[in-house]
Every structure is written in structure tokens, then in C-alpha cells.
Design an enzyme around this catalytic site. Structure first.
Site, PDB file in Angstrom:
ATOM      1  N   SER A  31      -1.741  -6.647  11.059  1.00 55.06           N
ATOM      2  CA  SER A  31      -0.622  -5.512  11.494  1.00 55.06           C
ATOM      3  C   SER A  31      -1.556  -4.456  12.192  1.00 55.06           C
ATOM      4  O   SER A  31      -2.601  -4.819  12.494  1.00 55.06           O
ATOM      5  CB  SER A  31      -0.551  -4.843  10.025  1.00 55.06           C
ATOM      6  OG  SER A  31      -0.118  -3.263  10.217  1.00 55.06           O
ATOM      7  N   TYR A  76      -1.291  -0.331   2.311  1.00 61.35           N
ATOM      8  CA  TYR A  76      -0.877  -1.390   3.154  1.00 61.35           C
ATOM      9  C   TYR A  76      -1.992  -1.437   4.148  1.00 61.35           C
ATOM     10  O   TYR A  76      -2.530  -2.708   4.618  1.00 61.35           O
ATOM     11  CB  TYR A  76       0.508  -1.036   3.885  1.00 61.35           C
ATOM     12  CG  TYR A  76       1.084  -1.954   4.958  1.00 61.35           C
ATOM     13  CD1 TYR A  76       0.717  -1.573   6.157  1.00 61.35           C
ATOM     14  CD2 TYR A  76       1.843  -3.076   4.383  1.00 61.35           C
ATOM     15  CE1 TYR A  76       1.284  -2.610   7.234  1.00 61.35           C
ATOM     16  CE2 TYR A  76       2.682  -3.876   5.451  1.00 61.35           C
ATOM     17  CZ  TYR A  76       2.175  -3.640   6.591  1.00 61.35           C
ATOM     18  OH  TYR A  76       2.567  -4.243   7.379  1.00 61.35           O
TER      19      TYR A  76
HETATM   20  P1  NAP Z   1      10.246  -8.262   5.347  1.00 66.08           P
HETATM   21  O1  NAP Z   1      11.712  -8.181   6.181  1.00 66.08           O
HETATM   22  O2  NAP Z   1      10.261  -7.161   4.384  1.00 66.08           O
HETATM   23  O3  NAP Z   1      10.355  -9.667   4.799  1.00 66.08           O
HETATM   24  C1  NAP Z   1       9.176  -9.966   4.050  1.00 66.08           C
HETATM   25  C2  NAP Z   1       9.663 -10.991   3.129  1.00 66.08           C
HETATM   26  O4  NAP Z   1       8.243 -11.356   2.174  1.00 66.08           O
HETATM   27  C3  NAP Z   1      10.884 -10.953   2.196  1.00 66.08           C
HETATM   28  O5  NAP Z   1      11.340 -12.354   2.653  1.00 66.08           O
HETATM   29  C4  NAP Z   1      10.310 -10.946   1.137  1.00 66.08           C
HETATM   30  O6  NAP Z   1      11.024 -11.474  -0.124  1.00 66.08           O
HETATM   31  C5  NAP Z   1       8.908 -11.887   1.035  1.00 66.08           C
HETATM   32  N1  NAP Z   1       7.968 -11.352  -0.275  1.00 66.08           N
HETATM   33  C6  NAP Z   1       7.711 -10.213  -0.439  1.00 66.08           C
HETATM   34  N2  NAP Z   1       6.829 -10.242  -1.687  1.00 66.08           N
HETATM   35  C7  NAP Z   1       6.747 -11.456  -1.969  1.00 66.08           C
HETATM   36  C8  NAP Z   1       6.295 -12.112  -2.979  1.00 66.08           C
HETATM   37  N3  NAP Z   1       5.511 -11.733  -3.817  1.00 66.08           N
HETATM   38  N4  NAP Z   1       6.235 -13.531  -2.886  1.00 66.08           N
HETATM   39  C9  NAP Z   1       6.918 -14.230  -1.977  1.00 66.08           C
HETATM   40  N5  NAP Z   1       7.900 -13.610  -0.859  1.00 66.08           N
HETATM   41  C10 NAP Z   1       7.492 -12.194  -0.862  1.00 66.08           C
HETATM   42  O7  NAP Z   1       9.090  -7.703   6.369  1.00 66.08           O
HETATM   43  P2  NAP Z   1       9.067  -8.448   7.885  1.00 66.08           P
HETATM   44  O8  NAP Z   1       9.000  -7.124   8.752  1.00 66.08           O
HETATM   45  O9  NAP Z   1       9.498  -9.639   8.024  1.00 66.08           O
HETATM   46  O10 NAP Z   1       7.180  -8.510   7.744  1.00 66.08           O
HETATM   47  C11 NAP Z   1       6.940  -9.937   7.527  1.00 66.08           C
HETATM   48  C12 NAP Z   1       5.247  -9.779   7.603  1.00 66.08           C
HETATM   49  O11 NAP Z   1       4.928  -8.984   8.573  1.00 66.08           O
HETATM   50  C13 NAP Z   1       4.819  -8.979   6.506  1.00 66.08           C
HETATM   51  O12 NAP Z   1       3.595  -9.432   5.902  1.00 66.08           O
HETATM   52  C14 NAP Z   1       4.661  -7.671   6.940  1.00 66.08           C
HETATM   53  O13 NAP Z   1       3.644  -6.684   6.283  1.00 66.08           O
HETATM   54  C15 NAP Z   1       4.194  -7.931   8.467  1.00 66.08           C
HETATM   55  N6  NAP Z   1       4.217  -7.317   9.488  1.00 66.08           N
HETATM   56  C16 NAP Z   1       5.506  -6.537   9.461  1.00 66.08           C
HETATM   57  C17 NAP Z   1       5.572  -5.593  10.786  1.00 66.08           C
HETATM   58  C18 NAP Z   1       7.027  -4.976  11.404  1.00 66.08           C
HETATM   59  O14 NAP Z   1       7.148  -4.016  11.864  1.00 66.08           O
HETATM   60  N7  NAP Z   1       8.090  -5.560  10.564  1.00 66.08           N
HETATM   61  C19 NAP Z   1       4.705  -5.634  11.764  1.00 66.08           C
HETATM   62  C20 NAP Z   1       3.302  -5.977  11.292  1.00 66.08           C
HETATM   63  C21 NAP Z   1       3.217  -6.604  10.265  1.00 66.08           C
HETATM   64  P3  NAP Z   1      12.312 -10.410  -0.777  1.00 66.08           P
HETATM   65  O15 NAP Z   1      13.255 -10.122   0.084  1.00 66.08           O
HETATM   66  O16 NAP Z   1      12.741 -11.392  -1.925  1.00 66.08           O
HETATM   67  O17 NAP Z   1      11.470  -9.195  -1.141  1.00 66.08           O
HETATM   68  C1  GCO Z   2       4.522   1.454   9.031  1.00 61.98           C
HETATM   69  C2  GCO Z   2       5.232   0.375   9.286  1.00 61.98           C
HETATM   70  C3  GCO Z   2       4.076  -0.468  10.016  1.00 61.98           C
HETATM   71  C4  GCO Z   2       4.595  -1.840  10.551  1.00 61.98           C
HETATM   72  C5  GCO Z   2       3.670  -2.628  10.845  1.00 61.98           C
HETATM   73  C6  GCO Z   2       2.765  -2.192  12.332  1.00 61.98           C
HETATM   74  O1  GCO Z   2       5.175   2.169   8.098  1.00 61.98           O
HETATM   75  O2  GCO Z   2       3.703   2.047   9.683  1.00 61.98           O
HETATM   76  O3  GCO Z   2       5.770  -0.417   8.416  1.00 61.98           O
HETATM   77  O4  GCO Z   2       3.128  -0.587   9.299  1.00 61.98           O
HETATM   78  O5  GCO Z   2       5.151  -2.386   9.425  1.00 61.98           O
HETATM   79  O6  GCO Z   2       2.475  -3.087  10.079  1.00 61.98           O
HETATM   80  O7  GCO Z   2       1.985  -3.273  12.721  1.00 61.98           O
END
Ligand code: NAP
Ligand code: GCO
Length: 261
Positions: free
Chosen positions: A147, A160
Site C-alpha cells: 500500500s 493499517y
Molecule cells: P476490498 O474491496 O475490501 O476486498 C477485500 C477482500 O478481502 C474482500 O473480498 C474480503 O472479503 C476479503 N477479506 C477480508 N478479510 C478476510 C479474511 N480474514 N480472510 C479472507 N478474506 C478476507 O479491498 P480492495 O480494495 O479490493 O483491497 C484488496 C487489497 O488491496 C487489500 O489488501 C487492501 O489493503 C489493498 N489495497 C487497497 C487499495 C485501495 O485503494 N483499494 C490500495 C492499496 C492496497 P469480505 O467481503 O468477506 O470481507
Molecule cells: C486510506 C485508504 C488507503 C488505500 C490504500 C492506499 O484510508 O488511506 O484506504 O489506505 O486503501 O492503502 O495505498
């Protein structure tokens, strides 16, 4: 092998955790297009079933398992089942993750622990179960979804950021410990991506929306599709000498001081 053949995932089995939707789902679709067999998990069976339907809509026959990545026994059982029903995993994407946006002094230790458990302990637990199979096969790719918060902090995301900072170092440590077994472990550090996880930040009238646009040279939110190419690269032979690297896919955020007044 021609250079473009290096990006093929034909014959590979890929486990993407938490991939019923969001970033994990997009990465899984990219892997399927590159030739991989897709395996995913989610905590709830209804989400696994929903995910299977979504993959089917994309023409992908995926394998879905109910598993909470924080529960060692569930992960052990899931990996055994995958190895019996699909085969030994070649590619692991530790994607499952949660966030709790709470001012640090208002956050309970339990809430802090819950985020660390999913976002840092989970990747450790799943990697630990998958690596022995990769060693048996003589190769493996592990991609941890880090992230911006692996490098930066901001108000309300202390747990986080601690987890994602730790995940960056776990990535480097797995790379160090298993590079000699031809297992490459790298991270992808997405910028701000439009998924359910960031939906609250993009709500109408939330000033965070324009803030992120001003902090991103690309002047837009990322989409899960922006991560597909980088994820295929890190899962393929094209990155066999890339190890311990965090590839930031952020539209330039980490390089930018912010739009001048
Ligand atoms: P999301 O839409 O919240 O999806 C997260 C997924 O993880 C959901 O399918 C959730 O299932 C599953 N999950 C949560 N807790 C779990 C557990 N204990 N065991 C198994 N599955 C679990 O998140 P996203 O935006 O796609 O993000 C995916 C990854 O990218 C995460 O690691 C997040 O931190 C990272 N990330 C996101 C962003 C962003 O801007 N979106 C940026 C940087 C990094 P449930 O629906 O059942 O909870
Ligand atoms: C926040 C956001 C970010 C993104 C992502 C950025 O609240 O700042 O959720 O943390 O999810 O991780 O890379």
C-alpha cells in the site's frame, strides 16, 4: 522463449486470497487471461458463491474455498484441499485485507490487533502453508498487496500502516529466505484505487476525493484494472530475477509533493 512468452501463466495454478471482488478479482481475471487456473477464498460461503458466478460471467472456471486467512487450521485445510482438488500452487497473491479508519487514541488494542491479524499475520500464515509445495515444485511466485501506507502515514490509519509496513518487510524477508529455492516474493503497492474499500473516501462531498486527485500526478483514482499488467509481470517468468521488490502502481503519488498553489 520469446520475450512475450515470458508473460504467459499457462499451466500455472494461482491462489488469490479475498478475491470475490475488488483488486483480487481483477488480478485473478488477468491471470486467467494469461492462462492460469484460478483459485480464491473468502470468509463467507455466500461471497464465494457470488465470486464463482462473477468468474463464470467472465468465462472463467474458478475454484472457490471458504477460509479466513487469520485462522491457521482453516488455511492448512484449504491448502490441502487445493493441492488434492486442483494441484500444487505456483502463484500466491496475498490480497485479503481490511482497514479501520479510527483516530489512534480512539482505537482499541483489539481493533488494532484485528487489522494486523488480517493484513500482516494472514499473509504470513498463508505463505507458510503454500511455500512447501512451491519448494517441491522447484519454483514459486508470491505477491503481497502492500500500500501507499507501506511508505507513508496519515491520520486514522495507524493499524493499517503498521500492517502494510510490516508486509513490505515480510515480502523482503520471504525473498531473502526462499530466493535460493527459486521462489520470488515481491509486493504491489497500489495507490488510491476505486473499490469497496475506498468507497467511503469517494462519497459525494468528501474532501478526500479532491485531496487524492491533487496528490496524484495522474490526477485520477486508480482502477483495479490498472493493477492487472503489473500483477501478471510479477507472477510470470518475466520477473524471475526480480525479488524483494515493492512495485508501486500509484499514478506517481510517492514521487509528488502535491499540486502547487
Ligand atoms: P476490498 O474491496 O475490501 O476486498 C477485500 C477482500 O478481502 C474482500 O473480498 C474480503 O472479503 C476479503 N477479506 C477480508 N478479510 C478476510 C479474511 N480474514 N480472510 C479472507 N478474506 C478476507 O479491498 P480492495 O480494495 O479490493 O483491497 C484488496 C487489497 O488491496 C487489500 O489488501 C487492501 O489493503 C489493498 N489495497 C487497497 C487499495 C485501495 O485503494 N483499494 C490500495 C492499496 C492496497 P469480505 O467481503 O468477506 O470481507
Ligand atoms: C486510506 C485508504 C488507503 C488505500 C490504500 C492506499 O484510508 O488511506 O484506504 O489506505 O486503501 O492503502 O495505498
Amino acid at each position: 522463449m520469446g520475450v512475450m512468452d515470458q508473460f504467459s501463466l499457462k499451466g500455472k495454478i494461482a491462489l488469490i486470497t479475498g478475491a470475490s471482488y475488488g483488486i483480487g478479482f481483477a488480478i485473478a481475471c488477468a491471470y486467467a487471461e494469461a492462462g492460469a487456473t484460478i483459485v480464491f477464498n473468502d470468509i463467507k460461503d455466500e461471497l464465494v458463491q457470488q465470486g464463482l458466478k462473477e468468474y463464470e460471467n467472465e468465462g472463467i472456471k474458478a475454484f472457490g474455498y471458504v477460509c479466513d486467512v487469520t485462522k491457521e487450521e482453516q488455511v492448512k485445510d484449504m491448502v490441502i484441499k487445493i493441492e488434492q482438488e486442483v494441484g500444487i500452487i505456483d502463484i500466491l497473491v496475498n490480497n485479503a485485507g481490511i482497514i479501520k479508519r479510527i483516530p489512534m487514541c480512539e482505537m482499541s488494542a483489539e481493533q488494532f490487533r484485528q487489522v494486523i491479524d488480517v493484513d500482516l499475520n494472514g499473509p504470513f500464515i498463508v505463505s507458510k502453508e503454500v511455500i512447501p509445495g512451491m519448494m517441491k515444485k522447484g519454483h514459486g511466485k508470491i505477491i503481497n498487496i502492500c500500500s501507499m501506507m507501506s511508505e507513508l502515514g496519515r491520520e486514522t490509519v495507524s493499524a493499517y500502516a503498521a500492517a502494510k509496513g510490516g508486509l513490505k518487510m515480510l515480502t523482503k524477508n520471504i525473498a531473502s529466505e526462499f530466493g535460493g529455492s527459486n521462489i520470488q516474493c515481491n509486493g504491489i503497492g497500489p495507490g488510491y484505487i476505486a473499490t469497496p474499500q475506498t468507497a467511503p473516501l469517494r462519497e459525494e462531498g468528501n474532501p478526500f476525493n479532491s485531496f487524492i486527485i491533487s496528490k496524484t500526478p495522474a490526477a485520477r483514482w486508480g482502477t483495479p484494472e490498472d493493477l492487472m499488467g503489473p500483477a501478471v509481470f510479477l507472477a510470470s517468468d518475466a520477473s524471475n530475477f526480480v525479488n524483494g521488490h515493492i512495485l508501486y502502481v500509484d499514478g506517481g503519488i510517492l514521487s509528488y509533493i502535491g499540486k502547487q498553489p
